[in-house]
Every structure is written in C-alpha cells, then in structure tokens.
Motif scaffolding. Sequence first.
Motif, mmCIF file in Angstrom:
data_model
loop_
_atom_site.group_PDB
_atom_site.id
_atom_site.type_symbol
_atom_site.label_atom_id
_atom_site.label_comp_id
_atom_site.label_asym_id
_atom_site.label_seq_id
_atom_site.Cartn_x
_atom_site.Cartn_y
_atom_site.Cartn_z
ATOM 1 N N SER A 171 0.827 -1.218 0.000
ATOM 2 C CA SER A 171 0.000 0.000 0.000
ATOM 3 C C SER A 171 0.858 1.264 0.000
ATOM 4 O O SER A 171 0.369 2.333 -0.334
ATOM 5 C CB SER A 171 -0.988 0.019 1.168
ATOM 6 O OG SER A 171 -0.988 -1.168 1.879
ATOM 7 N N HIS A 214 -6.418 -7.142 -3.436
ATOM 8 C CA HIS A 214 -5.606 -7.115 -2.221
ATOM 9 C C HIS A 214 -5.466 -8.530 -1.685
ATOM 10 O O HIS A 214 -6.339 -9.373 -1.902
ATOM 11 C CB HIS A 214 -6.311 -6.201 -1.194
ATOM 12 C CG HIS A 214 -5.566 -6.011 0.078
ATOM 13 N ND1 HIS A 214 -5.736 -6.845 1.161
ATOM 14 C CD2 HIS A 214 -4.634 -5.108 0.459
ATOM 15 C CE1 HIS A 214 -4.942 -6.439 2.150
ATOM 16 N NE2 HIS A 214 -4.257 -5.386 1.738
ATOM 17 N N SER A 284 -6.449 -7.173 8.542
ATOM 18 C CA SER A 284 -6.028 -6.064 7.659
ATOM 19 C C SER A 284 -5.877 -4.749 8.398
ATOM 20 O O SER A 284 -5.203 -3.850 7.916
ATOM 21 C CB SER A 284 -6.958 -5.846 6.456
ATOM 22 O OG SER A 284 -6.746 -6.860 5.517
ATOM 23 N N GLU A 305 -9.360 -12.835 15.373
ATOM 24 C CA GLU A 305 -8.507 -11.840 14.714
ATOM 25 C C GLU A 305 -7.179 -12.466 14.336
ATOM 26 O O GLU A 305 -6.592 -13.239 15.098
ATOM 27 C CB GLU A 305 -8.266 -10.631 15.622
ATOM 28 C CG GLU A 305 -7.483 -9.560 14.879
ATOM 29 C CD GLU A 305 -7.370 -8.232 15.609
ATOM 30 O OE1 GLU A 305 -7.764 -8.157 16.779
ATOM 31 O OE2 GLU A 305 -6.861 -7.276 14.983
ATOM 32 N N ARG A 306 -6.749 -12.128 13.131
ATOM 33 C CA ARG A 306 -5.460 -12.628 12.644
ATOM 34 C C ARG A 306 -4.656 -11.484 12.057
ATOM 35 O O ARG A 306 -5.197 -10.397 11.831
ATOM 36 C CB ARG A 306 -5.682 -13.790 11.668
ATOM 37 C CG ARG A 306 -5.789 -13.425 10.209
ATOM 38 C CD ARG A 306 -6.886 -12.470 9.876
ATOM 39 N NE ARG A 306 -6.978 -12.067 8.508
ATOM 40 C CZ ARG A 306 -6.258 -11.127 7.878
ATOM 41 N NH1 ARG A 306 -5.317 -10.489 8.490
ATOM 42 N NH2 ARG A 306 -6.471 -10.822 6.641
ATOM 43 N N GLY A 308 -1.593 -10.295 9.159
ATOM 44 C CA GLY A 308 -0.750 -10.616 8.011
ATOM 45 C C GLY A 308 -0.431 -9.369 7.239
ATOM 46 O O GLY A 308 -0.794 -8.262 7.638
ATOM 47 N N MET A 309 0.248 -9.540 6.124
ATOM 48 C CA MET A 309 0.573 -8.409 5.266
ATOM 49 C C MET A 309 0.868 -8.903 3.856
ATOM 50 O O MET A 309 1.067 -10.097 3.648
ATOM 51 C CB MET A 309 1.736 -7.618 5.851
ATOM 52 C CG MET A 309 2.990 -8.412 6.081
ATOM 53 S SD MET A 309 4.121 -7.600 7.233
ATOM 54 C CE MET A 309 4.292 -5.998 6.490
ATOM 55 N N THR A 310 0.894 -7.977 2.912
ATOM 56 C CA THR A 310 1.104 -8.330 1.522
ATOM 57 C C THR A 310 2.330 -9.219 1.336
ATOM 58 O O THR A 310 2.284 -10.219 0.625
ATOM 59 C CB THR A 310 1.265 -7.025 0.695
ATOM 60 O OG1 THR A 310 0.076 -6.264 0.862
ATOM 61 C CG2 THR A 310 1.495 -7.307 -0.760
ATOM 62 N N ASP A 389 6.049 -3.639 11.771
ATOM 63 C CA ASP A 389 5.025 -3.536 12.821
ATOM 64 C C ASP A 389 5.698 -3.697 14.168
ATOM 65 O O ASP A 389 6.574 -4.546 14.346
ATOM 66 C CB ASP A 389 3.965 -4.637 12.657
ATOM 67 C CG ASP A 389 3.100 -4.398 11.441
ATOM 68 O OD1 ASP A 389 2.644 -3.252 11.264
ATOM 69 O OD2 ASP A 389 2.905 -5.342 10.660
ATOM 70 N N ARG A 404 2.910 0.894 14.070
ATOM 71 C CA ARG A 404 3.831 0.756 12.941
ATOM 72 C C ARG A 404 5.089 1.528 13.298
ATOM 73 O O ARG A 404 5.005 2.639 13.832
ATOM 74 C CB ARG A 404 3.262 1.410 11.678
ATOM 75 C CG ARG A 404 2.119 0.739 11.026
ATOM 76 C CD ARG A 404 2.481 -0.446 10.204
ATOM 77 N NE ARG A 404 3.429 -0.200 9.111
ATOM 78 C CZ ARG A 404 4.102 -1.183 8.511
ATOM 79 N NH1 ARG A 404 3.974 -2.433 8.900
ATOM 80 N NH2 ARG A 404 4.924 -0.917 7.516
ATOM 81 N N LYS A 495 -7.909 0.536 6.663
ATOM 82 C CA LYS A 495 -6.750 1.070 7.372
ATOM 83 C C LYS A 495 -6.870 2.590 7.487
ATOM 84 O O LYS A 495 -7.136 3.260 6.487
ATOM 85 C CB LYS A 495 -5.466 0.766 6.594
ATOM 86 C CG LYS A 495 -5.053 -0.673 6.656
ATOM 87 C CD LYS A 495 -3.704 -0.804 5.942
ATOM 88 C CE LYS A 495 -3.581 -2.103 5.192
ATOM 89 N NZ LYS A 495 -3.678 -3.297 5.993
HETATM 90 P P1 AMP Z 1 -1.228 -4.918 3.774
HETATM 91 O O1 AMP Z 1 0.112 -5.230 3.255
HETATM 92 O O2 AMP Z 1 -1.984 -3.894 2.987
HETATM 93 O O3 AMP Z 1 -2.040 -6.171 3.972
HETATM 94 O O4 AMP Z 1 -1.030 -4.261 5.207
HETATM 95 C C1 AMP Z 1 -0.378 -4.987 6.194
HETATM 96 C C2 AMP Z 1 -0.403 -4.237 7.490
HETATM 97 O O5 AMP Z 1 -1.732 -4.157 8.005
HETATM 98 C C3 AMP Z 1 0.391 -4.937 8.558
HETATM 99 O O6 AMP Z 1 1.782 -4.712 8.428
HETATM 100 C C4 AMP Z 1 -0.216 -4.331 9.816
HETATM 101 O O7 AMP Z 1 0.346 -3.060 10.061
HETATM 102 C C5 AMP Z 1 -1.680 -4.153 9.421
HETATM 103 N N1 AMP Z 1 -2.516 -5.251 9.936
HETATM 104 C C6 AMP Z 1 -2.931 -6.369 9.330
HETATM 105 N N2 AMP Z 1 -3.689 -7.131 10.137
HETATM 106 C C7 AMP Z 1 -3.758 -6.465 11.319
HETATM 107 C C8 AMP Z 1 -4.392 -6.718 12.572
HETATM 108 N N3 AMP Z 1 -5.135 -7.788 12.777
HETATM 109 N N4 AMP Z 1 -4.199 -5.803 13.558
HETATM 110 C C9 AMP Z 1 -3.451 -4.704 13.364
HETATM 111 N N5 AMP Z 1 -2.846 -4.402 12.207
HETATM 112 C C10 AMP Z 1 -2.992 -5.271 11.196
#
Ligand code: AMP
Length: 512
Positions: A171, A214, A284, A305-306, A308-310, A389, A404, A495
Amino acid sequence: MQDRWLQGIKATNFAALVLERRGATERPLFSCDDGRHFNFAAFWDLAQRLSFSLRSAGASPGDRIAVQVAKSVEAVALFWACVRGGFVFLPLNPAYTAAEVAYFLEDAEPSVLVVAPERLNEMSALAAAAGCKSIHTLDDVGTGSLLALATEGVEDHPATWADTAAILYTSGTTGRSKGAMLSHGNLASNALALVEAWGLTPADRLIHALPVYHTHGLFTATNTLLLSGGSMLFRRRFDVDEVLTLLPQATTMMGIPTFYTRLLQHAGLTREATAHMRLFVSGSAPLLAETHRAFEARTGHAILERYGMTETSMNTSNPLDGERRAGTVGLPLPHINVRIVDCQSHAILPVETDGMIEVRGPNVSSGYWRNPQKTAEDFSADGWFITGDLGRQSADGYVTISGRAKDLIISGGFNVYPKEIELLIDAFEGVLESAVFGVPHPDFGEGVTAAVVGKPGTALDAGAIAVDLRGKLAAYKCPKRILVMAELPRNAMGKVQKAELRSAWQDLYRPV
Ligand code: AMP
C-alpha cells in the motif's frame, strides 16, 4: 526448515495442489450477486481458457499480467490463469488513477494489461508507452475482449514451488509502493496453514465481500476455500443489509474491522441472525477490543482476529479452539516463526516487551521486484523479514500489535508510540476511535496530535480528554492538539490513513 510444510505433499506447484486437494470437481464454488454460479469444474475450465487468452494476447511464461478491473469471478480466474500458464499476476486497485497506473506499468513491465472497458481509451496510450504487447478489457459480469479470446484450453505450464505466481504492490504509506514477489510455495503453504488453523471443510460457505486486488480477498479468502473444498457467496461489495440476509446460508465470513463495526450498528445483528455461522474472522487493520467484546455480547461469537501483510500473507491467528484474546492477533501459524527484537540491535527481547515484529517461514516473499536495495533493508542479516510492525508477545505466545515503526513520533527527542495514547483516548467516555500522529512543530520537531471521533450522538469535549490524558501520561506524550472529527480517513481495507492526516494538518503548529 523452510520446506517442512511440503512433507506429505506430492504436487509440485499450486495448481496441482488444488487439483489434488479439491477432488470433487462438480462441487459449487462461487455463487454471485449477479445470479451466476460456478462450480469448481467451470471455474477451473475458465482459468484454463483465460490462460489461452493471455497467450493469444502475447504473454510468455514469466511475463507479468497487470489487471485493473472490478471484482468478478473472472478477475479471480485470471489469477489462476496466471498460475496455470506460468505468468505472474499483478492486480491493481481500480481506484488508481492513470498517473498511478503508469508507475506500476513502468516498474513491472507487464506484457498484457487488462482494464475495465470504460478505461480502455484512457489506458491504451499508457500501455503502449510502457511497452505492453496488448491491452484487453474485462467487466464485472464476465464480458470483454479478453473473454472473447478464451476459446480453447491450453496445457498447464510446469511451474515449480519457487516460481513467482504474483506480484502485489504494497500500500506504500511512505515512499513509492514496492512489488512483493509471491511464489507458488508462499501462497500454497499459507492457504494450507489457514485451512488447518481455521478448520475449513467442504461444508463451509464463506461470505466473500472483500476486494480481490488485495491479499485479503484475493488470497486469504479464495485460496483457503479452493483448497478446503468449500464455496463462496461472492458479493461485489460489502452491503450490511445484504450480508445480514446471507448469514443464515453461510458458515464463515472474513472481513475487515469496518464490516464488524457496521454490522454492530445494525439492529438486525442478533444471536438468531448469526446462529448458522461457525466463524467470523477479522484482519487487515486493528479490531478494537471493544468491538470484539460488543460483537460477542450481541451474537455469542468471538471474532477471530489474525495478522498478516502483503509480503507474507498471514503470520498469526487467534485459535479456533482455545482463547481468542481480544486486542491480540493470536499465535504464530503452523510452520511460521515470530520473534520480537530490538529495532536497532535486532537482539531478541524478553516476553511482554515492545519491539519490532520479525517473521520467518515458507509464507515470506523472497523480496521486492527488481529492488534488491529495499529487499536487503527489509530482511535481517539472519534472514528474518522485518515487518515494520511494532508489538510484543506474551509468555504463552500471543502477539499484540502496538503500532507501525513508521508511525513513531519523535517529539522533543522522545519517542512517542501513538498506540499507547490511542488506547487511553479510546477508553474515554463517548469516544468511538482515535488516531494519533505527528506533524511538524517549531519547538519539538514533531507535535503529538490526536484525531478523535465520538460515538453516534455524543458531543466530545476535547478539553476533558486533554485533562484526562495529562493525569495518565508523561507530558511529552500528551497531544498538543486534540481534533474532534466526524470520521477518520480510511482506505478500502479499513486502514486509517495517517499519511492523509499528517498532510492535511501539516501546518497546524506553524507560526503565523
Ligand atoms: P497490507 O500489506 O496492505 O495487507 O497491510 C499490512 C499491514 O496491516 C500490517 O503490516 C499491519 O500493520 C496491518 N494489519 C494487518 N492485520 C492487522 C491486525 N489484525 N491488527 C493490526 N494491524 C494489522
């Protein structure tokens, strides 16, 4: 070992794994809001014909296929056409302007660009300038010039687990967005880990109302349902009234926190309405502990709640059986390791100590497309991915995200972690949510600033919040200004866009 997840798997790439796992080919897969239905066989055939289309459009194995289209089953099938044809799928948010798309085309040099019909004129010159061999169209009900080429099937390309299946651009909250390369092995290992962790079976019916450009809607939701043999109620957008009518036919939903806050605002969300559901998943963006508790009180369901990231797909998840701890993102998924380290020295920190979250496992991208410098910056010397993070881990392994690293505010030389202040503001009577950010300040470098949104029908008193914070926080952490707003700026994944807040309020402390 990175490849422990492969034990017992005969397939040599992701497409072969789906065939191996999915078995019954006539089982339903997608039920769409435009009345169309696809069973697995029809979907798999569509992907094969689209793979033929891409070849006819000029693509060779290894080529990138850039896709900026509305959500449809065909858009997902295009990803599988790439997996099966040996191409690299590159999805783009339909909201991107032509100038933004130009950057991705220049960077990724795709051989084919697929766009929504209404953007063909605008994008044709861009595609030509970027050296694309062709440009095609696809709309949200499965028509367009690309489909017109999908007349035949073609044999699958013999891909390996290490081959790149997709490039997803991050992003890019700071600087230019980077293309994370995701291999067959990255995506397949994560889908298998999630099927196991969330107990997905052929009996599952998922409400799919997320975008498919996404990682959340494209991979987390569809890959898990494909592998587990379940099906999806596929909606082009999230509509709270519609979702409430779907709940009695569904077993699971994967959503962003906004889905849950919207559902909570609707009187139709009750124990009875959710009685057929097995699992609600959120990710997310952070799910407020208060939302978690309110949802459980209203429906009896503890949202799972879980996190992850791209670049990594999913890393941690609260357990299916066991405590789903509000405000945490749960435990590392199978075959994935998480560690919390000091941001500077990378030394491993004791439990319950905030630091940088780093991850390692078969899910982690090998790096950024044509960007060895950024790749080197985001991996530690011993090969862990530096997520950016901040968080901590409890003695029993639960991870809590505290913000972050790039959000960090440095005011008067002191480090200020916005999440610490946000949690206090959110606990204040009448506050719905808040975002703390830093903007230039003549004396302090950055001035701590809070944007606060009240619950519907409450008039917030910024002065009272300031007094409350002064009693709880060191002076340097207290916001210099508290701005009461109707809502926080958010992107499509829910976000909060702090960059937008920083830019809108950059002159707040400028002397006049
Ligand atoms: P993206 O790459 O767009 O999926 O964004 C990833 C970022 O979203 C992560 O590095 C976190 O900062 C944030 N994120 C994803 N899941 C969570 C969650 N359950 N709680 C808090 N932040 C999250």
